[in-house]
Write an enzyme that holds these catalytic residues in place. Structure first.
Site, PDB file in Angstrom:
ATOM      1  N   GLU A  85       0.812  -1.218   0.000  1.00 35.90           N
ATOM      2  CA  GLU A  85       0.000   0.000   0.000  1.00 35.90           C
ATOM      3  C   GLU A  85       0.848   1.272   0.000  1.00 35.90           C
ATOM      4  O   GLU A  85       0.335   2.360  -0.284  1.00 35.90           O
ATOM      5  CB  GLU A  85      -0.918   0.018   1.227  1.00 35.90           C
ATOM      6  CG  GLU A  85      -1.999  -1.044   1.236  1.00 35.90           C
ATOM      7  CD  GLU A  85      -3.120  -0.756   0.251  1.00 35.90           C
ATOM      8  OE1 GLU A  85      -3.084   0.299  -0.409  1.00 35.90           O
ATOM      9  OE2 GLU A  85      -4.028  -1.592   0.140  1.00 35.90           O
ATOM     10  N   GLU A 116       7.423 -22.214   6.974  1.00 34.52           N
ATOM     11  CA  GLU A 116       7.549 -21.434   8.206  1.00 34.52           C
ATOM     12  C   GLU A 116       8.424 -22.126   9.241  1.00 34.52           C
ATOM     13  O   GLU A 116       8.900 -21.494  10.182  1.00 34.52           O
ATOM     14  CB  GLU A 116       6.181 -21.125   8.802  1.00 34.52           C
ATOM     15  CG  GLU A 116       5.466 -22.305   9.441  1.00 34.52           C
ATOM     16  CD  GLU A 116       4.219 -21.840  10.200  1.00 34.52           C
ATOM     17  OE1 GLU A 116       4.260 -21.877  11.441  1.00 34.52           O
ATOM     18  OE2 GLU A 116       3.237 -21.447   9.555  1.00 34.52           O
TER      19      GLU A 116
END
EC number: 4.2.1.126
Length: 301
Positions: A85, A116
């Site tokens: 953004e 992960e």
């Protein structure tokens, strides 16, 4: 003997939602809403820690440093979201704030098995973007124990980068691997272990604070207006014209012409109207003031 996650706040059962499976729709959403109200208060308690991380990160940015979020699953996705953004909102290069998720961008839609749990994968990912000592790496892990994040923070520390950690448990493992750490304790989730809920919301709110504060400090905001917005669609073009008109006491028509003449650069258009100078002169004024519109306006000859 309990498992290694039994004592984590994010894994505890929430007594307020133990019967959620037999609640009405209204009761379900009221329960969720009631729990969500706790998030802002949890963040309020760690504002001093957030402030320290922001100020230290900004100091790094003054020397060309970047901000790199790393995480897995929901935490990784939130980092990518916040980073993505920044270019359209503040006109910065996409490399300035980056989000790296365990397993690569494909993991945004579908989890990558085992990513992960790797202590070495984040190091490879950070090497790929040529991480250096001017950069800041912020690790995100609701449970505070994700190996991918720990490995990334360790590598960042090793090369002299600044490190931060954001989790939702007390005494998080990742906190021990970062110079600055934030532990926002939002409590047990409505659905046990579903950290995309309160923990995810808390992480996103903290990321909003970090990225927004950094962009304000970089001069990307004038008053509370996003003067480096990129007018890439009709809505943003209209917003840009309104910002220019409001800041210069001009008509929308004058703002539109200035925006076109400036090459769709809001700050340049503002200076063109305020100084009556041409595009090149106004770009020079901005450059002389580090691109900061507030400083540029104060120092108009």
């Amino acid at each position: 003997m309990g498992s290694i996650i039994d004592n984590l706040e994010t894994e505890k059962r929430n007594i307020n939602s133990e019967n959620i499976d037999i609640m009405s729709t209204c009761e379900i959403i009221k329960t969720i809403n009631s729990e969500d109200k706790k998030i802002a208060y949890a963040i309020e308690k760690v504002i001093p820690e957030i402030e320290k991380l922001i100020d230290a990160t900004y100091e790094k940015m003054l020397f060309g440093g970047r901000v790199i979020y790393i995480g897995a699953g929901t935490s990784g996705r939130l980092g990518v979201l916040d980073a993505s953004e920044c270019p359209p909102t503040y006109g910065v290069d996409a490399s300035l704030v980056q989000g790296i998720i365990a397993g690569g961008y494909g993991a945004l839609l579908k989890a990558k098995e085992g990513a992960e749990d790797s202590l070495t994968l984040a190091k490879e990912d950070l090497k790929e973007i040529k991480l250096n000592s001017h950069d800041t790496v912020i690790g995100l892990a609701a449970s505070g124990r994700t190996p991918y994040v720990i490995g990334g923070l360790d590598y960042a520390n090793e090369i002299g980068a600044l490190t931060g950690a954001i989790s939702c448990v007390n005494n998080a493992q990742i906190s021990q691997h970062a110079k600055y750490f934030i532990e926002a304790i939002v409590g047990a989730e409505v659905i046990t272990g579903s950290t995309r809920m309160k923990a995810g919301t808390a992480q996103k709110m903290i990321l909003n604070m970090i990225s927004t504060s950094l962009m304000i400090k970089k001069g990307k905001v004038y008053h509370n207006l996003m003067v480096d917005v990129q007018p890439t669609n009709k809505k943003l073009i209209e917003r840009s014209k309104n910002i220019i008109a409001e800041c210069t006491n001009s008509s929308v028509e004058e703002a539109e012409k200035a925006l076109i003449d400036s090459g769709n650069q809001v700050k340049v258009a503002m200076l063109m109207l305020l100084t009556k100078k041409d595009k090149k002169s106004c770009i020079n004024i901005l450059n002389e003031n580090d691109g900061n519109i507030s400083k540029s306006i104060r120092n108009i000859p």
